[in-house]
Scaffold this active site. Structure first.
Site, PDB file in Angstrom:
ATOM      1  N   CYS B 103       0.886  -1.155   0.000  1.00 50.04           N
ATOM      2  CA  CYS B 103       0.000   0.000   0.000  1.00 50.04           C
ATOM      3  C   CYS B 103       0.923   1.204   0.000  1.00 50.04           C
ATOM      4  CB  CYS B 103      -0.919   0.016   1.223  1.00 50.04           C
ATOM      5  SG  CYS B 103      -1.919   1.523   1.269  1.00 50.04           S
ATOM      6  N   CYS B 106      -0.460   4.297   2.174  1.00 49.68           N
ATOM      7  CA  CYS B 106      -0.895   4.224   3.567  1.00 49.68           C
ATOM      8  C   CYS B 106      -0.434   2.890   4.130  1.00 49.68           C
ATOM      9  CB  CYS B 106      -2.421   4.400   3.572  1.00 49.68           C
ATOM     10  SG  CYS B 106      -3.171   4.376   5.181  1.00 49.68           S
ATOM     11  N   SER B 107      -1.351   2.048   4.517  1.00 46.55           N
ATOM     12  CA  SER B 107      -0.978   0.761   5.100  1.00 46.55           C
ATOM     13  C   SER B 107      -2.137  -0.206   4.925  1.00 46.55           C
ATOM     14  CB  SER B 107      -0.666   0.948   6.576  1.00 46.55           C
ATOM     15  OG  SER B 107      -1.694   1.708   7.158  1.00 46.55           O
ATOM     16  N   CYS B 108      -2.903  -0.016   3.840  1.00 45.05           N
ATOM     17  CA  CYS B 108      -4.101  -0.821   3.612  1.00 45.05           C
ATOM     18  C   CYS B 108      -3.717  -2.285   3.495  1.00 45.05           C
ATOM     19  CB  CYS B 108      -4.812  -0.344   2.353  1.00 45.05           C
ATOM     20  SG  CYS B 108      -5.283   1.398   2.480  1.00 45.05           S
TER      21      CYS B 108
END
Lengths: 103, 199
Positions: B103, B106-108
């Site tokens: 991601c 972000c950190s999806c």
């Protein structure tokens, strides 16, 4: 928004650092931050997009120098003050009290 | 804690204590409910869920077809639903194609099947390099792919989450679904590891 969070392909952001047998949370404070997210969710003070956006507008230097759950915490602080749920003054006062009491 | 701690609190430790105490005082959060949620994600949800999905797909061709056609529905058949897994796409590793997830923004990450993401997945170096130098990143994880194997990198979004269906390793033909699930690692479902043949 073309901010620092848009990291795909960026050079010079450091080496991969893979922790073996990594715990889910590193310390109690990360659990507290994670939990506050769910504690706040039902109130609808902000939605997920606002939550991410508040992280994206942290500023490049701070974004790169702080950890994931610090990003979350910063987002809560920003949004709760902006939405009038708490004031910046009461947060600053409480931080000073906690620091004095615990340190 | 009080006198139990023997080091000064860090900046985020102070800030979260302060914020939590204000929110509790205002009656906005209940620490007991929070504890339950933290326990769920620390101890119950995790890559063992995704491993069951993979093992089922390896064992049941009809399930595998459903999984690749509509990941969200097929994963829900095993009971794994909820936040950060509302729209799932499963990408299959084959002899010719290797898939890996990132991601960049972000950190999806697919929470219901893989749990919460590791720090390296959320940190800048992986997010920056996974898309510009995926083979180099894979080498650092110990995965050396032949040059003629195609590498596909999938950039997750706030709405859509991917999961890798790893290749079933040789020597597992007689294994049960439960035994297969034991072989499947978190990293193999992110696509930065291969599932190893049983020793």
């Amino acid at each position: 928004m073309n901010g620092i969070h848009d990291l795909g392909g960026k050079h010079g952001v450091g080496e991969l650092d893979v922790e073996t047998n990594e715990p889910i949370f590193h310390g109690e404070w990360e659990k507290q931050v994670f939990g506050i997210f769910f504690g706040l969710a039902p109130h609808g003070f902000f939605n997920l997009d606002e939550f991410r956006h508040a992280i994206e507008r942290m500023g490049a230097a701070k974004y790169l120098n702080t950890s994931y759950y610090d990003h979350w915490l910063t987002s809560f602080e920003t949004l709760l003050v902006e939405k009038g749920v708490i004031t910046a003054e009461e947060l600053a006062t409480r931080c000073a009290e906690v620091a004095k009491e615990m340190n | 804690m009080g006198s139990a701690h023997n080091r000064p609190l860090s900046d985020p430790e102070i800030r979260v204590k302060a914020l939590e105490s204000l929110l509790v005082e205002k009656g906005l959060i209940d620490p007991k409910i929070i504890d339950v949620l933290v326990d769920t994600y620390e101890n119950k949800v995790g890559p063992h869920n995704g491993a069951q999905v993979v093992a089922r797909a390896w064992s049941d061709p009809q399930y595998k077809k459903r999984l690749l056609d509509d990941g969200t529905a097929a994963i829900a058949e095993l009971g794994f639903t909820g936040m950060q897994g509302e729209d799932m796409v499963v990408v299959e590793n084959t002899r010719d194609v290797h898939n890996m997830l990132v991601c960049t923004l972000c950190s999806c990450y697919p929470w219901p099947t893989l749990g919460l993401p590791p720090v390296w997945y959320k940190a800048a170096p992986y997010r920056a390099r996974a898309v510009s130098d995926p083979r180099g990143v894979l080498k650092e994880f110990g995965v050396n792919l032949p040059n003629d194997k195609e590498v596909r990198v999938w950039d997750s979004t706030a709405e859509l989450r991917y999961m890798v269906l790893p290749e079933r390793p040789a020597g597992t033909e007689s294994m049960t679904e439960a035994e297969l699930a034991e072989l499947v690692t978190r990293d193999s479902m992110i696509g930065v590891a291969l599932v190893q043949s049983p020793a």
